[in-house]
Design an enzyme around this catalytic site. Structure first.
Site, PDB file in Angstrom:
ATOM      1  N   ASP A   1      15.749 -17.105  -8.043  1.00 56.21           N
ATOM      2  CA  ASP A   1      14.111 -16.673  -8.163  1.00 56.21           C
ATOM      3  C   ASP A   1      13.901 -15.572  -7.221  1.00 56.21           C
ATOM      4  OD1 ASP A   1      13.681 -18.957 -10.008  1.00 56.21           O
ATOM      5  OD2 ASP A   1      13.081 -20.442  -8.587  1.00 56.21           O
TER       6      ASP A   1
ATOM      7  N   ASN B   1      15.968 -20.367  -4.757  1.00 54.05           N
ATOM      8  CA  ASN B   1      16.407 -20.860  -6.008  1.00 54.05           C
ATOM      9  C   ASN B   1      15.828 -22.337  -6.075  1.00 54.05           C
ATOM     10  OD1 ASN B   1      17.292 -20.232  -8.619  1.00 54.05           O
ATOM     11  ND2 ASN B   1      19.145 -21.410  -8.168  1.00 54.05           N
TER      12      ASN B   1
END
Length: 315
Positions: A211, A221
């Site tokens: 992310d 993430n």
């Protein structure tokens, strides 16, 4: 010295306006929030003129210059959710705008050269193929669009591989990933998240998305990425991160407590007793020492190189 020598006849243009996406990301540099992509999307939606401003701010490609069309392509490709095909069209359109060709034949030659440069550029999925070999077993965690493209390309190249796919709580996005892999004809096995250490001896490599890629070279993430990286590191299994450069963020978390949690509801299937606290955080931070390489549209990077790339992106 001539009288007007002190004045620049061609003053440098004012710096281009920063898009809503990067403004939002800059505003959140002091607090590590795993929701910064969502904030950026909301800012872009609130400013419908941002795309037009970005178009005006796009650097014109250097006609005949090395990498001009590539720079233009990278400008558009860094935008959230931008498809590579759209970025390529915008880059070629910029070549036409800046062309000094006087005939259609000259323009066609310029476009052919620019197109050849774009075709020669390796995508993340293409770069990853050097690390995937026949007969390997990969562990993937949750759903990542980039990792899915990596596996699609491997399958189209007729590479024989097997994928272990975690369930991916709390969103269960791993089930979505396993469905798409099965549709591609790739052998896939779903693991409950707590079976990662149990199954790691079957694994040759770990592939995860991100992310966010932070300045330390670590990643933000989905929950569970940290523990998977820890287990893989302890068993000498490489951990590869596939992520676009627009996810690079000038954030520097040191541990999980530096992050603002992104909460997700969890369905345990049975009622939780009153008064029992439930951990609902959906993201974690994985330090760089547990990652092997980052595969990005800027190339294959070691975690230690990420800060250098961030400097280039923000200059």
């Amino acid at each position: 010295m001539e009288p007007d020598a002190a004045q620049n006849p061609n003053p440098s243009p004012a710096p281009p306006p920063i898009s809503a996406y990067y403004q939002t990301r800059a505003e959140h540099h002091a607090v590590v929030s795993s929701d910064w992509l969502a904030h950026a999307a909301a800012a872009a939606a609130a400013n419908p003129g941002a795309d037009a401003a970005d178009a005006a701010a796009a650097p014109p490609p250097s006609p005949g210059g090395a990498g001009g069309v590539i720079e233009e392509f990278n400008f558009w490709r860094r935008k959230p959710e931008a498809a590579e095909a759209v970025a390529a069209i915008m880059a070629l359109a910029a070549v036409i705008r800046s062309s000094r060709a006087t005939t259609m034949m000259e323009l066609e030659i310029e476009l052919k050269k620019a197109s050849d440069k774009l075709k020669a550029r390796k995508t993340i999925a293409m770069l990853s193929q050097d690390f995937i070999y026949d007969g390997c077993t990969m562990l993937v965690h949750g759903y990542s669009r980039v990792v899915l493209e990596v596996l699609k390309l491997a399958a189209s190249n007729h590479k024989l591989l097997r994928v272990l796919c975690t369930e991916g709580r709390p969103d269960r996005t791993g089930l979505r990933m396993s469905n798409e892999l099965a549709a591609l004809g790739i052998p896939v096995k779903v693991l409950i998240d707590s079976a990662v250490a149990y199954s790691m001896d079957e694994v040759d490599m770990v592939f995860v998305g991100a992310d966010g890629v932070v300045e330390s070279g670590g990643i933000i993430n989905m929950m569970g990425t940290y523990q998977i990286a820890l287990v893989a590191h302890s068993m000498n299994k490489p951990v590869y991160v596939a992520a676009e450069s627009y996810k690079f963020a000038r954030l520097y978390p040191l541990d999980q407590k530096d992050m603002t949690p992104a909460h997700r509801p969890i369905d345990f299937g049975v009622p939780v007793p009153t008064g029992v606290e439930v951990e609902t955080s959906a993201r974690d931070y994985t330090p760089p020492q547990y990652l092997t390489l980052l595969l990005t549209d800027l190339g294959v990077l070691t975690p230690s190189v990420v800060s250098d790339e961030l400097i280039q992106l923000y200059l």
